[in-house]
Design a protein around this motif. Structure first.
Motif, PDB file in Angstrom:
ATOM      1  N   ALA A 140      -4.516   3.454   9.517  1.00 48.11           N
ATOM      2  CA  ALA A 140      -3.813   3.321   8.236  1.00 48.11           C
ATOM      3  C   ALA A 140      -4.019   1.959   7.594  1.00 48.11           C
ATOM      4  CB  ALA A 140      -2.317   3.568   8.434  1.00 48.11           C
ATOM      5  N   ALA A 141      -4.616   1.021   8.320  1.00 42.42           N
ATOM      6  CA  ALA A 141      -4.721  -0.353   7.819  1.00 42.42           C
ATOM      7  C   ALA A 141      -5.354  -0.446   6.433  1.00 42.42           C
ATOM      8  CB  ALA A 141      -5.481  -1.209   8.830  1.00 42.42           C
ATOM      9  N   PRO A 142      -6.467   0.267   6.149  1.00 44.01           N
ATOM     10  CA  PRO A 142      -7.082   0.118   4.812  1.00 44.01           C
ATOM     11  C   PRO A 142      -6.214   0.646   3.679  1.00 44.01           C
ATOM     12  CG  PRO A 142      -8.625   1.100   6.384  1.00 44.01           C
ATOM     13  CD  PRO A 142      -7.274   1.140   7.020  1.00 44.01           C
ATOM     14  N   TYR A 143      -5.206   1.463   4.026  1.00 41.28           N
ATOM     15  CA  TYR A 143      -4.391   2.105   2.986  1.00 41.28           C
ATOM     16  C   TYR A 143      -2.959   1.575   2.951  1.00 41.28           C
ATOM     17  CZ  TYR A 143      -8.272   5.272   3.878  1.00 41.28           C
ATOM     18  OH  TYR A 143      -9.523   5.789   4.089  1.00 41.28           O
ATOM     19  N   ARG A 144      -2.683   0.557   3.772  1.00 41.67           N
ATOM     20  CA  ARG A 144      -1.314   0.050   3.857  1.00 41.67           C
ATOM     21  C   ARG A 144      -0.830  -0.498   2.522  1.00 41.67           C
ATOM     22  NH1 ARG A 144       0.913   1.733   8.186  1.00 41.67           N
ATOM     23  NH2 ARG A 144      -0.498   0.635   9.604  1.00 41.67           N
ATOM     24  N   LEU A 196      -3.648  10.880   3.585  1.00 42.60           N
ATOM     25  CA  LEU A 196      -2.877   9.698   3.195  1.00 42.60           C
ATOM     26  C   LEU A 196      -1.399   9.847   3.553  1.00 42.60           C
ATOM     27  CD1 LEU A 196      -4.538   8.940  -0.252  1.00 42.60           C
ATOM     28  CD2 LEU A 196      -4.675   7.541   1.817  1.00 42.60           C
ATOM     29  N   ARG A 197      -0.851  11.037   3.382  1.00 44.35           N
ATOM     30  CA  ARG A 197       0.557  11.241   3.753  1.00 44.35           C
ATOM     31  C   ARG A 197       0.768  11.053   5.248  1.00 44.35           C
ATOM     32  NH1 ARG A 197       0.094  16.025   0.212  1.00 44.35           N
ATOM     33  NH2 ARG A 197       0.938  15.471  -1.844  1.00 44.35           N
ATOM     34  N   LYS A 198      -0.234  11.436   6.035  1.00 43.92           N
ATOM     35  CA  LYS A 198      -0.111  11.301   7.487  1.00 43.92           C
ATOM     36  C   LYS A 198      -0.282   9.851   7.922  1.00 43.92           C
ATOM     37  CE  LYS A 198      -1.492  13.670  11.709  1.00 43.92           C
ATOM     38  NZ  LYS A 198      -2.282  14.786  12.277  1.00 43.92           N
ATOM     39  N   LEU A 199      -1.191   9.143   7.278  1.00 45.58           N
ATOM     40  CA  LEU A 199      -1.456   7.760   7.656  1.00 45.58           C
ATOM     41  C   LEU A 199      -0.409   6.794   7.115  1.00 45.58           C
ATOM     42  CD1 LEU A 199      -5.339   7.532   7.149  1.00 45.58           C
ATOM     43  CD2 LEU A 199      -4.088   7.805   9.289  1.00 45.58           C
ATOM     44  N   VAL A 200       0.092   7.073   5.912  1.00 44.47           N
ATOM     45  CA  VAL A 200       1.043   6.160   5.267  1.00 44.47           C
ATOM     46  C   VAL A 200       2.311   6.946   4.921  1.00 44.47           C
ATOM     47  CG1 VAL A 200       1.354   4.425   3.465  1.00 44.47           C
ATOM     48  CG2 VAL A 200      -0.950   4.981   4.261  1.00 44.47           C
ATOM     49  N   PRO A 201       3.195   7.134   5.893  1.00 45.61           N
ATOM     50  CA  PRO A 201       4.428   7.906   5.635  1.00 45.61           C
ATOM     51  C   PRO A 201       5.215   7.296   4.473  1.00 45.61           C
ATOM     52  CG  PRO A 201       4.141   7.504   7.979  1.00 45.61           C
ATOM     53  CD  PRO A 201       3.111   6.661   7.284  1.00 45.61           C
ATOM     54  N   GLY A 202       5.744   8.169   3.648  1.00 50.57           N
ATOM     55  CA  GLY A 202       6.550   7.704   2.523  1.00 50.57           C
ATOM     56  C   GLY A 202       5.751   7.442   1.266  1.00 50.57           C
ATOM     57  N   ILE A 203       4.440   7.618   1.329  1.00 51.16           N
ATOM     58  CA  ILE A 203       3.627   7.407   0.134  1.00 51.16           C
ATOM     59  C   ILE A 203       3.947   8.491  -0.890  1.00 51.16           C
ATOM     60  CG2 ILE A 203       1.680   8.795   0.940  1.00 51.16           C
ATOM     61  CD1 ILE A 203      -0.188   6.771  -0.371  1.00 51.16           C
ATOM     62  N   ASP A 204       4.026   8.102  -2.157  1.00 50.03           N
ATOM     63  CA  ASP A 204       4.324   9.042  -3.252  1.00 50.03           C
ATOM     64  C   ASP A 204       2.996   9.447  -3.887  1.00 50.03           C
ATOM     65  OD1 ASP A 204       5.265  10.513  -5.351  1.00 50.03           O
ATOM     66  OD2 ASP A 204       6.382   8.885  -6.315  1.00 50.03           O
ATOM     67  N   ILE A 205       2.508  10.618  -3.541  1.00 48.84           N
ATOM     68  CA  ILE A 205       1.179  11.019  -3.989  1.00 48.84           C
ATOM     69  C   ILE A 205       1.198  12.434  -4.545  1.00 48.84           C
ATOM     70  CG2 ILE A 205       0.497  11.811  -1.681  1.00 48.84           C
ATOM     71  CD1 ILE A 205      -2.320  10.682  -2.320  1.00 48.84           C
ATOM     72  N   GLU A 206       0.534  12.631  -5.669  1.00 42.57           N
ATOM     73  CA  GLU A 206       0.415  13.940  -6.311  1.00 42.57           C
ATOM     74  C   GLU A 206      -1.056  14.265  -6.526  1.00 42.57           C
ATOM     75  OE1 GLU A 206       2.659  14.430  -9.953  1.00 42.57           O
ATOM     76  OE2 GLU A 206       3.998  12.780  -9.393  1.00 42.57           O
ATOM     77  N   THR A 207      -1.343  15.551  -6.609  1.00 43.50           N
ATOM     78  CA  THR A 207      -2.676  15.989  -7.012  1.00 43.50           C
ATOM     79  C   THR A 207      -2.553  16.725  -8.339  1.00 43.50           C
ATOM     80  OG1 THR A 207      -2.524  18.097  -5.838  1.00 43.50           O
ATOM     81  CG2 THR A 207      -3.430  16.212  -4.622  1.00 43.50           C
ATOM     82  N   SER A 208      -3.616  16.686  -9.118  1.00 43.11           N
ATOM     83  CA  SER A 208      -3.567  17.302 -10.444  1.00 43.11           C
ATOM     84  C   SER A 208      -4.912  17.918 -10.781  1.00 43.11           C
ATOM     85  CB  SER A 208      -3.194  16.266 -11.506  1.00 43.11           C
ATOM     86  OG  SER A 208      -3.263  16.822 -12.810  1.00 43.11           O
ATOM     87  N   ALA A 209      -4.847  19.079 -11.433  1.00 46.34           N
ATOM     88  CA  ALA A 209      -6.043  19.725 -11.980  1.00 46.34           C
ATOM     89  C   ALA A 209      -5.755  20.194 -13.399  1.00 46.34           C
ATOM     90  CB  ALA A 209      -6.466  20.898 -11.103  1.00 46.34           C
ATOM     91  N   GLU A 210      -4.839  19.491 -14.075  1.00 44.65           N
ATOM     92  CA  GLU A 210      -4.456  19.835 -15.442  1.00 44.65           C
ATOM     93  C   GLU A 210      -5.635  19.634 -16.394  1.00 44.65           C
ATOM     94  OE1 GLU A 210      -1.430  20.784 -16.827  1.00 44.65           O
ATOM     95  OE2 GLU A 210      -0.576  21.068 -14.828  1.00 44.65           O
ATOM     96  N   LEU A 213     -11.157   8.713  -0.251  1.00 43.20           N
ATOM     97  CA  LEU A 213     -10.561   7.800   0.716  1.00 43.20           C
ATOM     98  C   LEU A 213     -11.359   6.502   0.806  1.00 43.20           C
ATOM     99  CD1 LEU A 213      -9.701  10.460   3.428  1.00 43.20           C
ATOM    100  CD2 LEU A 213      -8.069   9.190   2.026  1.00 43.20           C
ATOM    101  N   ARG A 214     -12.677   6.585   0.674  1.00 37.14           N
ATOM    102  CA  ARG A 214     -13.499   5.382   0.730  1.00 37.14           C
ATOM    103  C   ARG A 214     -13.191   4.461  -0.447  1.00 37.14           C
ATOM    104  NH1 ARG A 214     -17.876   7.792   1.274  1.00 37.14           N
ATOM    105  NH2 ARG A 214     -18.555   7.908  -0.897  1.00 37.14           N
ATOM    106  N   GLU A 215     -13.068   5.047  -1.643  1.00 38.15           N
ATOM    107  CA  GLU A 215     -12.761   4.227  -2.821  1.00 38.15           C
ATOM    108  C   GLU A 215     -11.368   3.603  -2.711  1.00 38.15           C
ATOM    109  OE1 GLU A 215     -14.654   3.345  -5.257  1.00 38.15           O
ATOM    110  OE2 GLU A 215     -16.399   4.579  -4.820  1.00 38.15           O
ATOM    111  N   LEU A 216     -10.408   4.359  -2.182  1.00 33.10           N
ATOM    112  CA  LEU A 216      -9.060   3.819  -2.024  1.00 33.10           C
ATOM    113  C   LEU A 216      -9.029   2.726  -0.963  1.00 33.10           C
ATOM    114  CD1 LEU A 216      -6.894   7.068  -2.270  1.00 33.10           C
ATOM    115  CD2 LEU A 216      -6.869   5.123  -3.844  1.00 33.10           C
ATOM    116  N   ALA A 217      -9.802   2.897   0.105  1.00 29.47           N
ATOM    117  CA  ALA A 217      -9.836   1.881   1.160  1.00 29.47           C
ATOM    118  C   ALA A 217     -10.404   0.565   0.634  1.00 29.47           C
ATOM    119  CB  ALA A 217     -10.664   2.376   2.338  1.00 29.47           C
ATOM    120  N   GLU A 218     -11.340   0.675  -0.301  1.00 31.36           N
ATOM    121  CA  GLU A 218     -11.939  -0.532  -0.869  1.00 31.36           C
ATOM    122  C   GLU A 218     -11.088  -1.132  -1.980  1.00 31.36           C
ATOM    123  OE1 GLU A 218     -15.808   0.724  -2.066  1.00 31.36           O
ATOM    124  OE2 GLU A 218     -16.544   0.950  -0.012  1.00 31.36           O
ATOM    125  N   GLY A 219     -10.028  -0.378  -2.370  1.00 26.89           N
ATOM    126  CA  GLY A 219      -9.105  -0.896  -3.373  1.00 26.89           C
ATOM    127  C   GLY A 219      -9.666  -0.884  -4.761  1.00 26.89           C
TER     128      GLY A 219
END
Length: 735
Positions: free
Chosen positions: A634-638, A662-676, A729-735
């Motif tokens: 979870a370190a890259p996504y903390r 991400l929900r499993k690695l970072v509990p409590g993260i507020d994340i949504e998916t969208s295909a609007e 996940l790679r893009e998020l890990a790199e910030g």
């Protein structure tokens, strides 16, 4: 890669390369050279009577591979590898400096170490023996690593192979792979700068990156040279999207007239010299003709516009009337206007300067025969590349017996005349249907972008018939070099209900047994289209069988993460939970990935756990071997803790899987998916309020991307140019 290793042999290390024996100095130089070339190398450190070896790799995957190899070559007999697993000692300033290097570094101490004064300490000879054993083992291992042949996944490729991958990447909307193909083509130097410029514009247009088209480094040169009609269409589409589309969609004719006055001068002679095929082409050419006062061109476009859209001619006439209130509201007949000051030849010459060669040819056919008419007709015929118009020109020249005149007074037209003879006498290519039918023969060839630009895409019905009835050998050859075909027909596969078409292409890729980046991105794209079309259980099982073969041909140490992406994609659907084929597929992917388990990263393992739980299967623990227990996945996504994140993609398998990880690695993260779809109130609210917004551009309409960008303002947005959860996940890990 250029890394300065001078500090390594300075403070904290008693070893100085210039003071060691010549043979040992050569060994050190060989290892440093390998590291600089993005390979694997080992360097020693001695301090206070203790000896460590440090391994250097360019990627985390390579580091895990080194650890696995060291277990066999050094092992517990001569090292502390089983206990520390290569971890650096962060409290040691020497190691802390290494951790900041742009490399993956591991270390191990050579055992047994000598402990002076201890009754149970090993003798100096035992310690020296262990040091010699380790040095020799690392020398042998390094030589094997340096000399091993390149993987077929990294072997040099032909221009044809890269062009095929480029087609697949454009079809899959994978910008990263497409640009990599373009860079590879530039490095090959097989194509000249003009052809490379054409390829860049094809790529940008395929990705609908109209700003890149208009700002290409060679755009000014392309605008002044003779170019394929398709390239002109791309530039017209870019001009339309940038200056005219918003006003045209709103039906604001006055704003369109105002906008054309703002169009930079270099885009004014932007005629494609071909019959109208799109609204963008019609609007751009008509506005330019109105601005230039080219009545003949206006007449032609008004006559052709009705075939594009029923209401388009009236829309264009309104523009014309606003520009000149005295202009007729009815379409004028396509005859030369009566004029006492300008002859038909002069009008044709003026139109030639505008670049409207189609109107020039039509007008030149009506003027008095002579060398001027021959010049205009031959030049325009070659530019238009139209069989019908070439026949008209050949007939005109024969009827008026202009060949002797050309031979006598205009030898520079001989090339055009020879081209006309060859073009009118040769059988024109039948387009995509003929190309596909030619796959039945062993000599079938890949499609050339320069040639296929002239071909009209097949209708969905014709495409369906070809794929459905194609025998296995034809599908196999299609899988080998069907990239340009897929780029030309992408819209058919994106359309709902195309599951059977995607399954047929997956079969072709499987039987073609080709491994390439293009095949891999195309596989992910096809699976997205396939699953979105709600396939039957039988079709789902068949697609899994073909995908299994594709994975076996395309999985290596550098692509195993892609295989896990495919596993996540194909199981991110309710159909997988009830279809026994999904479980079979799961174990097939695991078996294929197992030889490359050291290349799996921690997020790959989390993804496999999630899929195993969903399919009620046991996680294969052996895959986690080689990963240290103290490594935090979870370190890259903390840094995402406490933020609100939206993941956007029109195909939801990748965003669904990325959100699960991400929900499993970072509990409590507020994340949504969208295909609007763009313009929806839900998407507007998500874009306006999310702390971080991720857009998978490879699976998002350009209008949606623009809509999100506008709503985001200054809030951070991450654009992911490839499909698959790992890309997100790679893009998020790199910030």
């Amino acid at each position: 890669m250029s890394v300065d290793f001078t500090p390594f042999f300075a403070e904290g290390n008693d070893i100085r390369p210039h003071k060691v024996p010549a043979d040992f100095q050569a060994i050190l130089e060989k290892h440093i050279h390998a590291i600089q070339r993005r390979g694997i190398g080992f360097l020693p450190r001695s301090s206070h009577g203790r000896l460590w070896w440090y391994g250097f790799a360019s990627t985390p995957r390579q580091r895990r591979e080194v650890l696995e190899l060291l277990d066999s070559w050094i092992g517990p007999t001569f090292s502390d590898l089983p206990h520390h697993r290569g971890a650096l000692e962060t409290t040691d300033p020497f190691d802390a400096a290494l951790a900041a290097m742009p490399l993956e570094v591991l270390r191990f101490e050579v055992l047994p170490r000598t402990k002076p004064g201890s009754a149970n300490s090993p003798t100096k000879s035992e310690s020296a023996n262990s040091r010699d054993e380790v040095r020799n083992a690392l020398l042998t291992l390094g030589n094997l690593l340096h000399q091993r042949p390149a993987s077929e996944f990294g072997a040099d490729r032909t221009t044809i192979e890269v062009l095929d991958d480029l087609g697949h990447a454009i079809a899959a909307q994978d910008r990263s792979v497409a640009l990599a193909c373009l860079r590879e083509l530039e490095a090959m130097a097989d194509l000249d700068q003009t052809n490379l410029a054409f390829l860049r514009l094809r790529l940008y247009a395929g990705l609908q990156d109209w700003n890149a088209v208009l700002t290409d480094r060679d755009i000014d040169q392309l605008l002044t040279m003779q170019r394929p009609a398709r390239i002109t269409h791309f530039i017209q589409q870019a001009v339309y999207a940038t200056w005219f589309a918003a006003h045209d969609t709103a039906g604001n004719e006055q704003q369109l007239l105002n906008a054309v006055t703002e169009l930079p001068p270099q885009f004014h002679p932007l005629y494609s010299s071909t019959p109208l095929t799109s609204r963008a082409q019609a609007v751009v050419e008509f506005l330019i003709a109105v601005q230039a006062g080219a009545q003949e061109t206006q007449n032609r476009i008004l006559n052709e516009a009705g075939a594009i859209e029923p209401g388009l001619p009236d829309h264009l006439r309104t523009i014309l009337h606003l520009q000149d209130p005295t202009a007729t509201a009815q379409p004028p007949t396509p005859q030369p206007p009566t004029s006492t000051t300008e002859s038909p030849l002069e009008r044709a010459t003026r139109l030639m300067a505008y670049g409207d060669t189609q109107s020039v040819l039509d007008l030149a056919l009506t003027i008095e025969p002579g060398i001027e008419a021959a010049y205009l007709l031959l030049t325009c015929a070659r530019d238009l590349h139209s069989v019908h118009r070439a026949d008209l020109v050949a007939s005109y020249i024969a009827t008026h017996d202009l060949r002797p005149l050309i031979d006598k007074t205009a030898p520079r037209l001989h090339g055009h005349l020879n081209w006309l003879d060859e073009f009118t006498q040769s059988k024109p290519h039948g387009g995509w249907r003929t190309w596909f039918e030619d796959l039945s023969y062993q000599h079938a060839a890949p499609a050339d972008p320069e040639t296929t630009d002239q071909w009209t895409p097949l209708s969905p019905k014709a495409l369906t018939e070809l794929l459905r009835h194609a025998p296995d050998d034809v599908l196999g050859r299609f899988g080998e070099f069907g990239g340009q075909f897929m780029a030309a027909h992408r819209d058919v596969f994106v359309h709902d209900g195309a599951a059977h078409l995607s399954e047929r292409v997956l079969a072709g890729l499987a039987m073609g047994e080709k491994n390439s980046a293009g095949v891999r991105v195309q596989t992910l794209a096809l699976l997205d289209y396939f699953l979105a079309a709600n396939p039957s259980p039988q079709l789902f099982a068949s697609a899994l069988d073909w995908t299994t073969l594709i994975i076996k041909a395309n999985t290596s140490a550098v692509t195993v993460t892609w295989a896990i992406d495919v596993l996540q994609t194909i199981t991110a659907t309710p159909a997988a939970a009830t279809n026994p084929a999904a479980v079979t597929f799961f174990y097939s992917v695991i078996d294929t990935a197992r030889p490359f388990k050291s290349a799996l990263n921690l997020t790959d393992l989390e993804a496999i756990r999630i899929v195993a739980e969903e399919l009620a299967q046991t996680f294969p623990d052996d895959l986690a071997a080689g990963h240290t227990d103290d490594t935090d996945p979870a370190a890259p996504y903390r840094y995402l803790q406490g933020t609100r994140i939206v993941l956007y993609s029109l195909t939801e398998s990748a965003t669904t899987r990325a959100a699960q990880v991400l929900r499993k690695l970072v509990p409590g993260i507020d994340i949504e998916t969208s295909a609007e779809h763009d313009g929806s109130s839900t998407l507007a609210a998500q874009a306006a309020h999310a702390d971080l917004f991720v857009v998978v551009t490879a699976s998002a309409k350009h209008a949606a991307t623009d809509f999100i960008t506008a709503k985001r303002g200054s809030r951070p947005t991450i654009y992911v140019n490839s499909r698959g959860s790992s890309a997100i996940l790679r893009e998020l890990a790199e910030g």
